[in-house]
Scaffold this motif. Structure first.
Motif, PDB file in Angstrom:
ATOM      1  N   UNK A 145       0.838  -1.208   0.000  1.00 13.03           N
ATOM      2  CA  UNK A 145       0.000   0.000   0.000  1.00 13.03           C
ATOM      3  C   UNK A 145       0.874   1.260   0.000  1.00 13.03           C
ATOM      4  N   UNK A 146       1.931   1.230   0.807  1.00 12.11           N
ATOM      5  CA  UNK A 146       2.836   2.390   0.867  1.00 12.11           C
ATOM      6  C   UNK A 146       3.508   2.590  -0.495  1.00 12.11           C
ATOM      7  N   UNK A 147       3.959   1.495  -1.108  1.00 19.07           N
ATOM      8  CA  UNK A 147       4.623   1.576  -2.425  1.00 19.07           C
ATOM      9  C   UNK A 147       3.652   2.124  -3.467  1.00 19.07           C
ATOM     10  N   UNK A 148       2.396   1.657  -3.411  1.00 19.86           N
ATOM     11  CA  UNK A 148       1.394   2.132  -4.386  1.00 19.86           C
ATOM     12  C   UNK A 148       1.087   3.613  -4.209  1.00 19.86           C
ATOM     13  N   UNK A 149       0.997   4.033  -2.959  1.00 20.41           N
ATOM     14  CA  UNK A 149       0.547   5.404  -2.696  1.00 20.41           C
ATOM     15  C   UNK A 149       1.685   6.412  -2.684  1.00 20.41           C
ATOM     16  N   UNK A 150       2.870   5.974  -2.249  1.00 21.11           N
ATOM     17  CA  UNK A 150       3.982   6.923  -2.095  1.00 21.11           C
ATOM     18  C   UNK A 150       5.146   6.644  -3.052  1.00 21.11           C
ATOM     19  N   UNK A 151       5.137   5.468  -3.671  1.00 24.08           N
ATOM     20  CA  UNK A 151       6.149   5.152  -4.689  1.00 24.08           C
ATOM     21  C   UNK A 151       7.532   4.820  -4.160  1.00 24.08           C
ATOM     22  N   UNK A 152       7.703   4.850  -2.862  1.00 26.09           N
ATOM     23  CA  UNK A 152       9.031   4.574  -2.271  1.00 26.09           C
ATOM     24  C   UNK A 152       8.870   4.250  -0.787  1.00 26.09           C
ATOM     25  N   UNK A 153       9.969   3.855  -0.164  1.00 21.60           N
ATOM     26  CA  UNK A 153       9.969   3.628   1.287  1.00 21.60           C
ATOM     27  C   UNK A 153      10.933   4.593   1.985  1.00 21.60           C
ATOM     28  N   UNK A 154      12.162   4.602   1.482  1.00 21.01           N
ATOM     29  CA  UNK A 154      13.218   5.371   2.141  1.00 21.01           C
ATOM     30  C   UNK A 154      12.874   6.862   2.166  1.00 21.01           C
ATOM     31  N   UNK A 264       0.239  17.526   4.156  1.00 22.82           N
ATOM     32  CA  UNK A 264      -1.087  17.706   3.538  1.00 22.82           C
ATOM     33  C   UNK A 264      -1.461  16.518   2.653  1.00 22.82           C
ATOM     34  N   UNK A 265      -0.441  15.802   2.132  1.00 22.66           N
ATOM     35  CA  UNK A 265      -0.742  14.630   1.296  1.00 22.66           C
ATOM     36  C   UNK A 265      -0.561  13.314   2.068  1.00 22.66           C
ATOM     37  N   UNK A 266      -0.604  13.408   3.385  1.00 28.76           N
ATOM     38  CA  UNK A 266      -0.433  12.188   4.206  1.00 28.76           C
ATOM     39  C   UNK A 266      -1.588  11.223   3.960  1.00 28.76           C
ATOM     40  N   UNK A 267      -1.277   9.938   4.028  1.00 33.98           N
ATOM     41  CA  UNK A 267      -2.328   8.926   3.905  1.00 33.98           C
ATOM     42  C   UNK A 267      -2.637   8.367   5.300  1.00 33.98           C
ATOM     43  N   UNK A 268      -3.877   7.908   5.458  1.00 29.20           N
ATOM     44  CA  UNK A 268      -4.264   7.263   6.711  1.00 29.20           C
ATOM     45  C   UNK A 268      -4.374   5.757   6.475  1.00 29.20           C
ATOM     46  N   UNK A 269      -3.678   4.986   7.300  1.00 31.89           N
ATOM     47  CA  UNK A 269      -3.727   3.522   7.188  1.00 31.89           C
ATOM     48  C   UNK A 269      -4.222   2.919   8.508  1.00 31.89           C
ATOM     49  N   UNK A 287     -12.401   9.734   4.888  1.00 29.91           N
ATOM     50  CA  UNK A 287     -11.817  10.868   4.160  1.00 29.91           C
ATOM     51  C   UNK A 287     -11.055  10.416   2.918  1.00 29.91           C
ATOM     52  N   UNK A 288     -10.708  11.376   2.058  1.00 29.91           N
ATOM     53  CA  UNK A 288      -9.929  11.065   0.848  1.00 29.91           C
ATOM     54  C   UNK A 288      -8.520  10.587   1.192  1.00 29.91           C
ATOM     55  N   UNK A 289      -8.057  10.955   2.381  1.00 30.33           N
ATOM     56  CA  UNK A 289      -6.700  10.535   2.785  1.00 30.33           C
ATOM     57  C   UNK A 289      -6.650   9.062   3.215  1.00 30.33           C
ATOM     58  N   UNK A 290      -7.817   8.504   3.483  1.00 31.09           N
ATOM     59  CA  UNK A 290      -7.880   7.131   3.984  1.00 31.09           C
ATOM     60  C   UNK A 290      -7.674   6.117   2.857  1.00 31.09           C
ATOM     61  N   UNK A 291      -6.757   5.177   3.076  1.00 31.44           N
ATOM     62  CA  UNK A 291      -6.480   4.140   2.060  1.00 31.44           C
ATOM     63  C   UNK A 291      -6.804   2.750   2.618  1.00 31.44           C
ATOM     64  N   UNK A 292      -7.670   2.717   3.621  1.00 30.01           N
ATOM     65  CA  UNK A 292      -7.884   1.474   4.375  1.00 30.01           C
ATOM     66  C   UNK A 292      -8.452   0.318   3.540  1.00 30.01           C
TER      67      UNK A 292
END
Ligand code: CP
Length: 312
Positions: A145-154, A264-269, A287-292
């Protein structure tokens, strides 16, 4: 470096290298592509796996059943209350018998030593569907989910608010391993498992990830790319403990105000199930930030990848 999981157990992130964690995450993303394109992937046709759940489950059990179906695996669901183990049959006998019938065991149980014992006594692979110490199939879904939404980890920062238990421990290990800064917001007096903390700090030293436990929720939220909510208490805790934790965690609720303090572009998990109105508000969940729900769907793709990787 070991990218070949065939025939191995999948028990805990603490036992896995960075390369192994990334390998299974990428494999999970590949399986998601196959699912989206409706490409058949019955790679394990003919296998029969046992699923033993000693605790309730909505996501893990059904994700496993669907993942297995797509891979061509038949699942036999074992009810602990119908087995002799609840009448005192030793685990080492149960495990060796199941090993003779099934190609592998998917198990959700209490102490982590139970899955380790199963793995010790069984030749076929054992997958941990949650113990008190770790929730590794959840961890892979979270990384997808993090990779899909943010494209990276580090270089990312996660703020984690919730009980220090299995999901927290798996999260601590993956953040430390992959260079994700982690700020755990929790009340005074809560201490993580000593060995997990030690392993986390060792890995963080190698990756450069900043890992902290803080009572300062605002500080934990500052600059966070990911806000991760988790139940304030866990299955099996006493009423007394639950009441204490609910009170202690009150200032750490993830609500709209809290989300404003992250990027502001934080995701909620959240691994779910959530207690709306306790650790998180309904507003944040919806909310739109939620990726649950993407995160929940990813449970199926990640379990499929784990099953495909470890099956003989
Ligand atoms: N996140 C998770 O493990 O959900 P279940 O308890 O519903 O399986």
């Amino acid at each position: 470096m070991r990218h070949q999981f065939k025939g191995e157990d999948f028990l805990a992130f603490k036992d896995m290298t960075k390369e192994e964690i990334l390998f299974i995450t990428d494999l999970s993303l590949d399986f998601k592509k196959k699912w989206v394109s409706r490409e058949s992937h019955e790679y394990l046709k003919g296998q029969v796996w046992a699923a033993l759940f000693e605790k309730n489950s909505t996501r893990t059990r059904n994700a496993f059943e669907r993942a297995a179906a797509d891979l061509g695996v038949k699942v036999v669901y074992l009810r602990p209350d119908e087995m002799q183990m609840t009448r005192g049959e030793p685990l080492k006998d149960t495990a060796r018998i199941l090993d003779r019938y099934f190609d592998g065991l998917f198990i959700r149980t209490f102490g982590h030593e139970i899955v380790e014992q199963c793995a010790y006594w069984m030749k076929n692979p054992v997958i941990n569907g949650l113990t008190a110490l770790e929730h590794p199939t959840q961890g892979i879904a979270d990384l997808m989910t993090i990779k899909e939404k943010k494209g990276k980890f580090e270089g990312l920062k996660m703020c984690y608010s919730g009980n220090l238990y299995n999901v927290a421990y798996t999260t601590m290990i993956f953040c430390a391993t992959l260079g994700i800064d982690l700020s755990i917001a929790c009340p005074k007096g809560l201490e993580p498992d000593e060995k997990i903390l030690e392993e986390t700090m060792k890995r963080a030293k190698e990756s450069g990830a900043k890992i902290e436990l803080t009572q300062d929720f605002d500080k934990a939220l500052e600059n966070a790319d990911i806000v991760y909510g988790m139940s304030q208490y866990s299955m099996g805790q006493s009423e007394e403990e639950i009441e204490y934790l609910k009170k202690a965690f009150k200032p750490y609720q993830i609500n709209a105000e809290a989300m404003k303090k992250a990027k502001s572009d934080a995701i909620f998990m959240h691994c779910l199930p959530a207690h709306r109105g306790e650790e998180v508000t309904d507003e944040v969940m919806e909310s739109d930030q939620s990726v649950i729900f993407d995160e929940g769907e990813n449970r199926m793709h990640s379990i499929k990848a784990i099953l495909a990787a470890v099956a003989n």
